[in-house]
Design a protein around this motif. Sequence first.
Motif: not given
Length: 353
Positions: A34-43, A57-60, A160-165
């Motif tokens: 599949g196409e790569a989805l880079d989550t590093s922008g969720l920073n 914190a945001r996932a990236g 896809v995680l966007s935020e974790v506590s």
Amino acid sequence: MRPASEADLSDMIQSAQALHIQGGGTRGVGCVVGEALDTSGLNGVELYEPGALTLVARAGTPLAEIDALLASERQRLAFEVPDMRALLGREGISAIGGVVATNASGPRRVQVGACRDALLGVRFVDGRGDVIKNGGRVMKNVTGYDLVKLMAGSHGALGVLSEVSFKVQAVPEAEITLVAERDLPQGLADLRAALGSPYDISGAAWAQGRAMIRLEGMAGSVAYRAGKLQERLGFEQAKADWAAIRDVTAFAARPGAVWKISLKPTEAPALIERLGLEAICDWGGGLVWLLDPSGTANVRGAIGAFGHATLIRPIPGMTQATFPPEAPVVAALTAGLRAKFDPRSVFNPGMMG
């Protein structure tokens, strides 16, 4: 694809056919397409309250950034995140979303639990592009589905995680390690005895003929507990590299397949003897790392139904799947969860069967 916001992430998922979810690319295992989805922008760290021992914190967000922020207040993530880059031959920067997605947990799990046990809440985007929130920023009883723990260790198969506590932990005042030269059966027996004692062990590992016990806490308490264990087990105070246990450093530069085995600690000596492979044992024997130089050992056959074997580092020519086959009842539950959260099979196709 590199979303910069949760809204971007939702839009990208809605229009995608198949996605390979990646953060820093440091700890993912398995064959994915599949196409790569880079989550590093969720920073970025959204909230840090040292007095409340809470971080959001945001996932990236890079793990190193979080570690440095916590260290400035003499705090830490209690579950001791492993760094798998050397073992897997990877580069990159570990991100907190990948830590949660793999439920990455180190030697201190015997005392404080795994990554999932420190999670307070998650936000993620499912296969329809819907944003889902579960949990919060404080510990509380869970009603309904506990999606926080479901997402920990899901390897991006459900969303896809966007935020974790997280709840975080104060760095203890003192630490002592006790060490003894022991063969594997006796060493693991001593580790089990220590873990079954009232002396609050924060690490129990065996490697290269040495059994190691770690104690942490207030200085007076640590000294007392260490003395009692020395009297009982005959160990001596010595230095030990717990990061090497955590990161399986001894196998990193050596050729061969690496297996991660979870099983009853009492079963570990017999398994290792049957296979005849070099082993590193953590969690008092509940976690066994095996190095198979030829990649031909029948690891899953030797375990049978009494453990769980993940092929962390394959070598060319190996045909075993990364994750073991699921029992029919478990497979049915898994299929139901995937149908609910990822009905179009967008996320990490091929990773977990």
